[in-house]
Structure formats: structure tokens, C-alpha cells
Design an enzyme around this catalytic site. Structure first.
Site, PDB file in Angstrom:
ATOM      1  N   GLY A  55      38.970  40.517  48.386  1.00 19.50           N
ATOM      2  CA  GLY A  55      37.979  40.714  47.329  1.00 19.50           C
ATOM      3  C   GLY A  55      38.177  39.751  46.174  1.00 19.50           C
ATOM      4  O   GLY A  55      38.333  38.545  46.354  1.00 19.50           O
ATOM      5  N   TYR A  56      38.209  40.308  44.965  1.00 19.55           N
ATOM      6  CA  TYR A  56      38.314  39.501  43.742  1.00 19.55           C
ATOM      7  C   TYR A  56      39.755  39.278  43.278  1.00 19.55           C
ATOM      8  O   TYR A  56      39.983  38.796  42.170  1.00 19.55           O
ATOM      9  CB  TYR A  56      37.507  40.165  42.608  1.00 19.55           C
ATOM     10  N   ASP A  57      40.712  39.610  44.127  1.00 18.86           N
ATOM     11  CA  ASP A  57      42.128  39.471  43.746  1.00 18.86           C
ATOM     12  C   ASP A  57      42.485  38.074  43.223  1.00 18.86           C
ATOM     13  O   ASP A  57      43.267  37.963  42.271  1.00 18.86           O
ATOM     14  CB  ASP A  57      43.035  39.812  44.930  1.00 18.86           C
TER      15      ASP A  57
ATOM     16  N   ASP B  34      35.530  54.355  46.020  1.00 19.14           N
ATOM     17  CA  ASP B  34      34.628  53.277  45.647  1.00 19.14           C
ATOM     18  C   ASP B  34      35.312  52.562  44.500  1.00 19.14           C
ATOM     19  O   ASP B  34      35.863  53.193  43.593  1.00 19.14           O
ATOM     20  CB  ASP B  34      33.260  53.799  45.227  1.00 19.14           C
ATOM     21  N   SER B  35      35.330  51.271  44.573  1.00 20.35           N
ATOM     22  CA  SER B  35      36.056  50.511  43.569  1.00 20.35           C
ATOM     23  C   SER B  35      35.336  49.221  43.263  1.00 20.35           C
ATOM     24  O   SER B  35      34.464  48.776  44.029  1.00 20.35           O
ATOM     25  CB  SER B  35      37.485  50.217  44.055  1.00 20.35           C
TER      26      SER B  35
ATOM     27  N   LYS C 236      41.498  47.635  53.165  1.00 30.44           N
ATOM     28  CA  LYS C 236      41.618  48.826  52.324  1.00 30.44           C
ATOM     29  C   LYS C 236      42.477  49.893  53.020  1.00 30.44           C
ATOM     30  O   LYS C 236      43.307  50.546  52.378  1.00 30.44           O
ATOM     31  CB  LYS C 236      40.235  49.375  52.002  1.00 30.44           C
TER      32      LYS C 236
ATOM     33  N   HIS D 269      44.692  49.531  40.634  1.00 31.09           N
ATOM     34  CA  HIS D 269      43.762  50.624  40.373  1.00 31.09           C
ATOM     35  C   HIS D 269      43.763  51.619  41.531  1.00 31.09           C
ATOM     36  O   HIS D 269      43.710  52.831  41.319  1.00 31.09           O
ATOM     37  CB  HIS D 269      42.350  50.065  40.161  1.00 31.09           C
TER      38      HIS D 269
END
Length: 201
Positions: A152-154, A68-69, A12, A179
Site C-alpha cells: 500500500g502506502y507504506d 477497514d483502513s 493483510k 495502526h
């Protein structure tokens, strides 16, 4: 201008450093604080983002940005949402993605709509300045885990207008439309319009 990012996630930190405009130096809080965690018990991304910024800023006694994402999947009523990083605790993201894909088994593509959401907050404990913004990108959940880039969820998220997942598109492409890009563009724009002494004093 040094601002600390309230995260222990080096991916991040790298992503936000790619996004930031000139004149800002973003450092991870983990460079100073060891094993510091904020209990992210908010019901929204904004609540968690604000909590992380305030608690970290007060400990560091320095300006902080936090975010936060997470991933919201429409047909799953927004799941995993604010629990994106914390559901199936101690499991890998591969395992989490497999779980999500299992829940979406036999769901047609047009009903696999989703979005990545990012809430970003700036907090300066020296003058109690606080503001938050939000960004999102819409897309769809793929049928399988595709690509090894990003984090992550990429590898299961296909942005609107694309045919590849973030995991396949790569970090440079993601940083242009993500985002986090939308949220931090807004945040840095606000910071650039505040007199410098107010930001750091």
C-alpha cells in the site's frame, strides 16, 4: 480457535497473523469463498469494517474479523481516507503514491502530517456478537517513494519519531507500531476476555 479474516488481501492476512496472540488461528476468507467481494460504500472506516464482517460472517456462518483502513492526509482534508484502496481504480499503488506526492509538491515537511487509521470488527453470526475498535498511527508523508517493503502506502509514510518510511523500516518494525497493530491488539484483548463458548458458539 479459528476465525476468518474478511479480506482477499494476502498481505493483510500475513500482517494480522504476525500480530495475533497465541490461541487464535486466522484464515483468509478467500480460502473458502472465491471471488467474494463486499461493496465498501460506508462513509467511515468503522462502517466499512462492520459491513465486511457482517456480510462475510453470514455467508461463512462462522466468526469473522474484518478491518477497514486507510491513509488520511491533513492538508488534503483527510484524502484519500476511506477511498485509499479504491481511488484511481485499476491503477497501481506506485501510481497512486506519485499522484499524492504531486499534490503535495512544494508542501514543507511540517505540513505533510498524516495518519494511518484502522477500524477492526469482530462478528459472530451464531450468537450475533458484534464489536468494533479503532487504532491509528500519526506521521508524515515523505517527499518521494522510499523502500520496497510492506504494501500500500507504506513507502511514503514516515511514522512519528522515525526518519524512515514503513517501506524502509520493514514488516517487523511496522508490526510493533502500526495502526493495525493498535486496533487488533484492542480487538484480541476483548476476545480474550469473552468466555470461549461465547466466541465460537
Amino acid at each position: 480457535m479459528i476465525i476468518y479474516l474478511a479480506t482477499n488481501n494476502k498481505h493483510k492476512l500475513e500482517e494480522i497473523n504476525e500480530i495475533k496472540p497465541k490461541g487464535f488461528q486466522i484464515k483468509g476468507m478467500f480460502e473458502i469463498l472465491k471471488n467474494f467481494e463486499v461493496n465498501e460504500d460506508g462513509k467511515t472506516f468503522i462502517e466499512n469494517s462492520i459491513k465486511k464482517a457482517i456480510e462475510t460472517g453470514r455467508v461463512l456462518r462462522a466468526p469473522v474479523i474484518a478491518d477497514d483502513s486507510g491513509l488520511e492526509i491533513d492538508i488534503l482534508n483527510g484524502f484519500p481516507g476511506v477511498y485509499s484502496a479504491r481511488f484511481m481504480e485499476n491503477k497501481t499503488y506506485i501510481e497512486k503514491m506519485k499522484y499524492i506526492l504531486k499534490k503535495l509538491e512544494n508542501v514543507p515537511y511540517e505540513k505533510r502530517s498524516a495518519r494511518f487509521v484502522c477500524s477492526a470488527t469482530y462478528y459472530n453470526p451464531k450468537n450475533n456478537t458484534l464489536f468494533s475498535v479503532e487504532g491509528e498511527i500519526k506521521g508524515y508523508i515523505s517527499y518521494s517513494i522510499l523502500g520496497k517493503q510492506g504494501f500500500g502506502y507504506d513507502p511514503i509514510f514516515i511514522p512519528e519519531g522515525e526518519t524512515l518510511t514503513f517501506g524502509q523500516l520493514g514488516q517487523d518494525a511496522k508490526n510493533k507500531i502500526s495502526h493495525r497493530k493498535h486496533a487488533f491488539n484492542k480487538l484480541f484483548s476483548l476476545l480474550l476476555n469473552i468466555p470461549k463458548l461465547e466466541i465460537i458458539s
